[in-house]
Design a protein around this motif. Structure first.
Motif, PDB file in Angstrom:
ATOM      1  N   VAL A 161       0.806  -1.217   0.000  1.00 45.15           N
ATOM      2  CA  VAL A 161       0.000   0.000   0.000  1.00 45.15           C
ATOM      3  C   VAL A 161       0.842   1.271   0.000  1.00 45.15           C
ATOM      4  CG1 VAL A 161      -1.720   1.305   1.322  1.00 45.15           C
ATOM      5  CG2 VAL A 161      -1.950  -1.162   1.087  1.00 45.15           C
ATOM      6  N   PHE A 162       1.948   1.278   0.744  1.00 45.88           N
ATOM      7  CA  PHE A 162       2.648   2.530   0.975  1.00 45.88           C
ATOM      8  C   PHE A 162       4.014   2.686   0.309  1.00 45.88           C
ATOM      9  CE2 PHE A 162      -0.082   1.903   4.798  1.00 45.88           C
ATOM     10  CZ  PHE A 162      -0.967   2.937   4.528  1.00 45.88           C
ATOM     11  N   ARG A 163       4.593   1.610  -0.232  1.00 39.87           N
ATOM     12  CA  ARG A 163       5.910   1.737  -0.866  1.00 39.87           C
ATOM     13  C   ARG A 163       5.801   1.647  -2.370  1.00 39.87           C
ATOM     14  NH1 ARG A 163      10.554  -1.948   1.136  1.00 39.87           N
ATOM     15  NH2 ARG A 163      11.819  -0.559  -0.097  1.00 39.87           N
ATOM     16  N   ARG A 164       6.600   2.454  -3.042  1.00 38.28           N
ATOM     17  CA  ARG A 164       6.649   2.386  -4.497  1.00 38.28           C
ATOM     18  C   ARG A 164       7.284   1.069  -4.918  1.00 38.28           C
ATOM     19  NH1 ARG A 164       8.523   7.631  -7.410  1.00 38.28           N
ATOM     20  NH2 ARG A 164       9.923   6.029  -8.186  1.00 38.28           N
ATOM     21  N   MET A 165       6.911   0.599  -6.109  1.00 34.58           N
ATOM     22  CA  MET A 165       7.403  -0.686  -6.585  1.00 34.58           C
ATOM     23  C   MET A 165       8.915  -0.688  -6.772  1.00 34.58           C
ATOM     24  SD  MET A 165       6.726  -3.793  -7.148  1.00 34.58           S
ATOM     25  CE  MET A 165       4.945  -3.768  -7.034  1.00 34.58           C
ATOM     26  N   ASP A 166       9.513   0.419  -7.218  1.00 32.22           N
ATOM     27  CA  ASP A 166      10.961   0.428  -7.394  1.00 32.22           C
ATOM     28  C   ASP A 166      11.675   0.228  -6.061  1.00 32.22           C
ATOM     29  OD1 ASP A 166      10.270   2.968  -6.465  1.00 32.22           O
ATOM     30  OD2 ASP A 166      11.592   4.035  -7.861  1.00 32.22           O
ATOM     31  N   GLY A 167      11.141   0.790  -4.997  1.00 37.45           N
ATOM     32  CA  GLY A 167      11.712   0.596  -3.663  1.00 37.45           C
ATOM     33  C   GLY A 167      11.530  -0.829  -3.169  1.00 37.45           C
ATOM     34  N   ARG A 168      10.379  -1.417  -3.496  1.00 39.06           N
ATOM     35  CA  ARG A 168      10.130  -2.807  -3.091  1.00 39.06           C
ATOM     36  C   ARG A 168      11.069  -3.766  -3.816  1.00 39.06           C
ATOM     37  NH1 ARG A 168       4.273  -4.148  -4.107  1.00 39.06           N
ATOM     38  NH2 ARG A 168       4.803  -6.025  -2.953  1.00 39.06           N
ATOM     39  N   ILE A 169      11.283  -3.513  -5.112  1.00 40.53           N
ATOM     40  CA  ILE A 169      12.196  -4.372  -5.875  1.00 40.53           C
ATOM     41  C   ILE A 169      13.619  -4.218  -5.365  1.00 40.53           C
ATOM     42  CG2 ILE A 169      13.256  -4.740  -8.157  1.00 40.53           C
ATOM     43  CD1 ILE A 169      10.450  -4.122  -9.355  1.00 40.53           C
ATOM     44  N   ILE A 175      10.519 -12.366  -9.314  1.00 42.91           N
ATOM     45  CA  ILE A 175      10.389 -11.113  -8.557  1.00 42.91           C
ATOM     46  C   ILE A 175       8.934 -10.646  -8.588  1.00 42.91           C
ATOM     47  CG2 ILE A 175      11.025  -8.670  -8.494  1.00 42.91           C
ATOM     48  CD1 ILE A 175      13.801  -9.536  -9.579  1.00 42.91           C
ATOM     49  N   ALA A 176       8.316 -10.709  -9.763  1.00 46.80           N
ATOM     50  CA  ALA A 176       6.916 -10.285  -9.896  1.00 46.80           C
ATOM     51  C   ALA A 176       6.003 -11.121  -9.002  1.00 46.80           C
ATOM     52  CB  ALA A 176       6.477 -10.396 -11.366  1.00 46.80           C
ATOM     53  N   ALA A 177       6.216 -12.437  -8.985  1.00 49.47           N
ATOM     54  CA  ALA A 177       5.391 -13.321  -8.152  1.00 49.47           C
ATOM     55  C   ALA A 177       5.587 -13.018  -6.674  1.00 49.47           C
ATOM     56  CB  ALA A 177       5.723 -14.786  -8.442  1.00 49.47           C
ATOM     57  N   GLU A 178       6.812 -12.745  -6.292  1.00 47.65           N
ATOM     58  CA  GLU A 178       7.112 -12.443  -4.889  1.00 47.65           C
ATOM     59  C   GLU A 178       6.405 -11.168  -4.429  1.00 47.65           C
ATOM     60  OE1 GLU A 178       9.046 -13.040  -1.194  1.00 47.65           O
ATOM     61  OE2 GLU A 178       8.945 -14.373  -2.913  1.00 47.65           O
ATOM     62  N   LEU A 179       6.370 -10.166  -5.313  1.00 49.27           N
ATOM     63  CA  LEU A 179       5.873  -8.848  -4.919  1.00 49.27           C
ATOM     64  C   LEU A 179       4.443  -8.552  -5.367  1.00 49.27           C
ATOM     65  CD1 LEU A 179       9.115  -6.769  -5.583  1.00 49.27           C
ATOM     66  CD2 LEU A 179       8.303  -7.734  -3.413  1.00 49.27           C
ATOM     67  N   GLY A 180       3.834  -9.489  -6.088  1.00 51.38           N
ATOM     68  CA  GLY A 180       2.441  -9.293  -6.489  1.00 51.38           C
ATOM     69  C   GLY A 180       2.272  -8.257  -7.585  1.00 51.38           C
ATOM     70  N   THR A 181       3.157  -8.266  -8.559  1.00 50.66           N
ATOM     71  CA  THR A 181       3.061  -7.339  -9.675  1.00 50.66           C
ATOM     72  C   THR A 181       3.267  -8.113 -10.969  1.00 50.66           C
ATOM     73  OG1 THR A 181       3.785  -5.186 -10.513  1.00 50.66           O
ATOM     74  CG2 THR A 181       5.504  -6.645  -9.640  1.00 50.66           C
ATOM     75  N   SER A 182       3.339  -7.413 -12.086  1.00 52.53           N
ATOM     76  CA  SER A 182       3.529  -8.092 -13.371  1.00 52.53           C
ATOM     77  C   SER A 182       5.010  -8.138 -13.743  1.00 52.53           C
ATOM     78  CB  SER A 182       2.743  -7.382 -14.472  1.00 52.53           C
ATOM     79  OG  SER A 182       3.318  -6.118 -14.745  1.00 52.53           O
ATOM     80  N   ARG A 183       5.350  -9.093 -14.582  1.00 51.29           N
ATOM     81  CA  ARG A 183       6.725  -9.230 -15.052  1.00 51.29           C
ATOM     82  C   ARG A 183       7.138  -7.990 -15.833  1.00 51.29           C
ATOM     83  NH1 ARG A 183       8.936 -10.047 -19.473  1.00 51.29           N
ATOM     84  NH2 ARG A 183       7.036 -10.622 -20.549  1.00 51.29           N
ATOM     85  N   GLU A 184       6.205  -7.405 -16.567  1.00 50.65           N
ATOM     86  CA  GLU A 184       6.510  -6.212 -17.368  1.00 50.65           C
ATOM     87  C   GLU A 184       6.924  -5.042 -16.481  1.00 50.65           C
ATOM     88  OE1 GLU A 184       4.136  -9.059 -19.556  1.00 50.65           O
ATOM     89  OE2 GLU A 184       3.697  -8.050 -17.667  1.00 50.65           O
ATOM     90  N   VAL A 185       6.242  -4.859 -15.366  1.00 47.08           N
ATOM     91  CA  VAL A 185       6.590  -3.776 -14.433  1.00 47.08           C
ATOM     92  C   VAL A 185       7.991  -4.014 -13.874  1.00 47.08           C
ATOM     93  CG1 VAL A 185       6.045  -2.772 -12.172  1.00 47.08           C
ATOM     94  CG2 VAL A 185       4.227  -3.170 -13.836  1.00 47.08           C
ATOM     95  N   VAL A 186       8.280  -5.251 -13.488  1.00 49.29           N
ATOM     96  CA  VAL A 186       9.605  -5.590 -12.959  1.00 49.29           C
ATOM     97  C   VAL A 186      10.673  -5.333 -14.016  1.00 49.29           C
ATOM     98  CG1 VAL A 186      11.074  -7.480 -12.137  1.00 49.29           C
ATOM     99  CG2 VAL A 186       8.732  -7.240 -11.272  1.00 49.29           C
ATOM    100  N   SER A 187      10.427  -5.760 -15.237  1.00 51.09           N
ATOM    101  CA  SER A 187      11.400  -5.572 -16.321  1.00 51.09           C
ATOM    102  C   SER A 187      11.696  -4.094 -16.537  1.00 51.09           C
ATOM    103  CB  SER A 187      10.889  -6.186 -17.626  1.00 51.09           C
ATOM    104  OG  SER A 187      10.772  -7.584 -17.497  1.00 51.09           O
ATOM    105  N   ARG A 188      10.642  -3.275 -16.554  1.00 49.92           N
ATOM    106  CA  ARG A 188      10.824  -1.833 -16.759  1.00 49.92           C
ATOM    107  C   ARG A 188      11.662  -1.213 -15.632  1.00 49.92           C
ATOM    108  NH1 ARG A 188       5.809  -0.294 -16.505  1.00 49.92           N
ATOM    109  NH2 ARG A 188       5.952   0.714 -14.501  1.00 49.92           N
TER     110      ARG A 188
END
Length: 193
Positions: A126-134, A155-168
């Motif tokens: 809820v409170f951290r940006r995805m780049d900080g979480r990665i 990484i995407a599965a661990e953090l609950g996001t898409s592979r495309e977001v992680v790749s970017r």
């Protein structure tokens, strides 16, 4: 101890084995002697998010909850590192929690540990940006060496996001010189002072 010896059984569970799938009936609780089990949820769109992991000397609060409430397992549990466990049948576990303070304390201790870890996940989501979480995930996996073996999908599965977001985001880290992308599954994190 006599009851424990009579009821308990030993199990070796290989890496990659699904302990429970969502909706399955729970017939025993595992007390891990070794190994690691990942517990996660899968969303409607197929994305995963890790709820918690448990290892040596620990057990799964969702399993305990399903047994005590006679419900089905509400997530997925998979063995990440080959595990050895003492298995206690569901009926026996329920009986012991009702009769023995030690088992009740065990359940409350599990609940306390997992509630803290799930609250931490909620805070991150809820409170951290995805780049900080990665970045936090990569740093937590950084060991003595400077290489981390993982895929964008993991990484995407661990953090609950898409592979495309992680790749970017990882491409952005590479452009900034924070990581070096290598072939295959390797990522190298550059340590900066």
């Amino acid at each position: 101890m006599r009851e424990f010896r009579q009821a308990a059984s030993f199990a070796q569970i290989p890496e990659g084995h699904d302990v429970f799938l969502e909706g399955e009936r729970v017939d025993a609780i595992a007390l891990l002697i070794s190994g690691v089990v990942r517990v996660y949820k899968i969303g409607e769109m197929g994305r995963e998010i890790t709820l918690y992991r448990f290892g040596n000397g620990e057990s799964c609060i969702l399993t305990a909850n399903a047994i005590l409430n006679q419900k089905r397992f509400p997530a997925v549990a998979v063995v990440e590192r080959a595990a050895e466990a003492v298995m206690i049948p569901a009926d026996t576990f329920r009986d012991w929690v009702g009769r023995y303070d030690l088992w009740r304390e065990f359940v409350f201790d599990l609940l306390s540990q997992r509630l803290s870890s799930v609250m931490s996940i909620v805070d991150e989501v809820v409170f951290r940006r995805m780049d900080g979480r990665i970045a936090g995930l990569l740093l937590s996996r950084l060991r003595a060496g400077s290489r981390i073996q993982t895929t964008h999908q993991e990484i995407a599965a661990e953090l609950g996001t898409s592979r495309e977001v992680v790749s970017r985001i990882l491409e952005g880290f590479a452009s900034a010189g924070l990581i070096d992308a290598l072939r295959g599954r390797w990522r190298s994190l550059t340590r900066r002072a």
